[in-house]
Design an enzyme around this catalytic site. Structure first.
Site, PDB file in Angstrom:
ATOM      1  N   ARG A 168       3.047   1.598   8.902  1.00 18.65           N
ATOM      2  CA  ARG A 168       1.867   1.439   8.032  1.00 18.65           C
ATOM      3  C   ARG A 168       0.984   0.348   8.636  1.00 18.65           C
ATOM      4  O   ARG A 168       1.416  -0.797   8.728  1.00 18.65           O
ATOM      5  CB  ARG A 168       2.353   1.045   6.634  1.00 18.65           C
ATOM      6  CG  ARG A 168       1.254   0.762   5.631  1.00 18.65           C
ATOM      7  CD  ARG A 168       1.864   0.225   4.328  1.00 18.65           C
ATOM      8  NE  ARG A 168       0.833  -0.068   3.353  1.00 18.65           N
ATOM      9  CZ  ARG A 168       0.117  -1.184   3.344  1.00 18.65           C
ATOM     10  NH1 ARG A 168       0.301  -2.127   4.249  1.00 18.65           N
ATOM     11  NH2 ARG A 168      -0.807  -1.366   2.427  1.00 18.65           N
ATOM     12  N   LYS A 219       0.704  -9.229   9.571  1.00 20.98           N
ATOM     13  CA  LYS A 219       1.427 -10.111   8.654  1.00 20.98           C
ATOM     14  C   LYS A 219       1.642 -11.510   9.226  1.00 20.98           C
ATOM     15  O   LYS A 219       1.598 -11.743  10.416  1.00 20.98           O
ATOM     16  CB  LYS A 219       2.732  -9.450   8.202  1.00 20.98           C
ATOM     17  CG  LYS A 219       2.401  -8.360   7.167  1.00 20.98           C
ATOM     18  CD  LYS A 219       3.595  -7.722   6.521  1.00 20.98           C
ATOM     19  CE  LYS A 219       3.075  -6.712   5.477  1.00 20.98           C
ATOM     20  NZ  LYS A 219       4.105  -5.818   4.980  1.00 20.98           N
TER      21      LYS A 219
HETATM   22  N1  PMM Z   1       2.725  -4.315   2.797  1.00 15.85           N
HETATM   23  C1  PMM Z   1       1.635  -4.610   2.075  1.00 15.85           C
HETATM   24  C2  PMM Z   1       1.187  -3.712   1.094  1.00 15.85           C
HETATM   25  N2  PMM Z   1       1.822  -2.528   0.889  1.00 15.85           N
HETATM   26  N3  PMM Z   1       3.544  -1.013   1.439  1.00 15.85           N
HETATM   27  C3  PMM Z   1       4.628  -0.711   2.156  1.00 15.85           C
HETATM   28  N4  PMM Z   1       5.276   0.473   1.962  1.00 15.85           N
HETATM   29  N5  PMM Z   1       5.116  -1.562   3.102  1.00 15.85           N
HETATM   30  C4  PMM Z   1       4.534  -2.768   3.356  1.00 15.85           C
HETATM   31  O1  PMM Z   1       5.041  -3.502   4.228  1.00 15.85           O
HETATM   32  C5  PMM Z   1       3.380  -3.133   2.600  1.00 15.85           C
HETATM   33  C6  PMM Z   1       2.906  -2.216   1.632  1.00 15.85           C
HETATM   34  C7  PMM Z   1       0.924  -5.898   2.350  1.00 15.85           C
HETATM   35  O2  PMM Z   1      -0.421  -5.921   2.136  1.00 15.85           O
HETATM   36  P1  PMM Z   1      -1.631  -5.253   3.061  1.00 15.85           P
HETATM   37  O3  PMM Z   1      -1.914  -3.900   2.490  1.00 15.85           O
HETATM   38  O4  PMM Z   1      -2.808  -6.119   2.859  1.00 15.85           O
HETATM   39  O5  PMM Z   1      -1.147  -5.167   4.456  1.00 15.85           O
END
Ligand code: PMM
Length: 268
Positions: A248, A208
């Site tokens: 994640r 991020k």
């Molecule tokens: N961040 C992204 C997408 N989905 N889901 C959860 N539960 N927590 C997160 O911080 C989160 C998410 C940002 O996008 P990416 O899939 O490209 O990293």
């Protein structure tokens, strides 16, 4: 042992994998590789939530994610669907997903909570204040961790009122969602306030922007993916020591090593 959620983005515009996994076969083999590297859950998403990303319709989203979910679930792998849409969530559970990952915590689609309640799936509830197009305008906090915990508690109440038991909930403070720069560190520093709410806690720092902002220097403005992955592994290990249930990430292998070291430190 802290669990690892491996990210399988099936989007042409994801900032993190640049659309390399649009094709179903490629997305499935990427997922299988993450599983072999140590992911407990594969999180499949078809709509990018990166700052300023265009929204896609539920139909396109489902064309992207459902075939991938079906094949990964058929391998016996626990799959989560990363979606803001109730219709996609319901279809994904029918295709074999066991968890609905809704970064908006039910705020983006008024039908989401009922769909999740009905589906029987677990529900990952993110802290969110609006779509990515204008989320930074809502990034105002006096005490970030406390306010995030308070808003997640409201989401827990709404989920309970819709018939989703607390044992089915996973709380996520939504790193990068309506949070700018240092506010993300404020939330991570105050993770115990979120863990104290009771349900399992999931954290996503992977690649991020706030990590790149922390590492950036005048000489090196463009922080590479490898450096972001290293920063992710470190924040994930620190989050594990703070007591989160899962992290994640894109780079499962690196994070697994970091978690092994953190757990060894703790004698676990
Ligand atoms: N961040 C992204 C997408 N989905 N889901 C959860 N539960 N927590 C997160 O911080 C989160 C998410 C940002 O996008 P990416 O899939 O490209 O990293």
């Amino acid at each position: 042992m802290t669990r690892i959620w491996g990210i399988v983005n099936v989007t042409p515009d994801s900032f993190s994998d640049g659309g390399r996994y649009l094709d179903v076969d490629a997305a499935v083999s990427h997922g299988l590789r993450l599983r072999a590297e140590g992911a407990s859950v594969l999180d499949v998403g078809g709509e990018s939530t990166r700052p300023g990303a265009e929204r896609v319709g539920a139909e396109v989203e489902q064309q992207r994610v459902l075939p991938v979910i079906e094949r990964l679930a058929a391998e016996g792998i626990p799959v989560s669907v990363d979606t803001l849409n109730a219709a996609t969530a319901a279809a994904a559970v029918r295709a074999g997903a066991r968890i609905v990952n809704d970064v908006s915590g039910g705020l983006a689609d008024p039908d989401m909570r009922a769909a999740v309640a009905e589906s029987g799936a677990d529900y990952a509830v993110g802290h969110w204040r609006g779509f990515s197009s204008d989320m930074y305008a809502r990034a105002e906090y006096r005490r970030a961790a406390r306010e995030v915990a308070g808003e997640l508690q409201e989401r827990m109440g709404e989920a309970a009122a819709s018939g989703i038991a607390p044992s089915r909930l996973i709380l996520d403070p939504g790193i990068g969602f309506a949070k700018a720069g240092a506010q993300n560190w404020d939330v991570l520093r105050g993770l115990d306030e979120i863990i104290a709410l009771g349900p399992r806690v999931l954290i996503g720092t992977s690649r991020k922007r706030f990590l790149a902002e922390t590492l950036r220097t005048a000489e090196d403005d463009d922080v590479s993916e490898g450096r972001r992955d290293l920063a992710t592994a470190i924040t994930s290990a620190l989050a594990a020591r703070a007591g989160v249930w899962a992290v994640r990430v894109h780079d499962v292998a690196g994070t697994r090593d970091a978690l092994s070291i953190a757990h060894a430190w703790d004698g676990a």
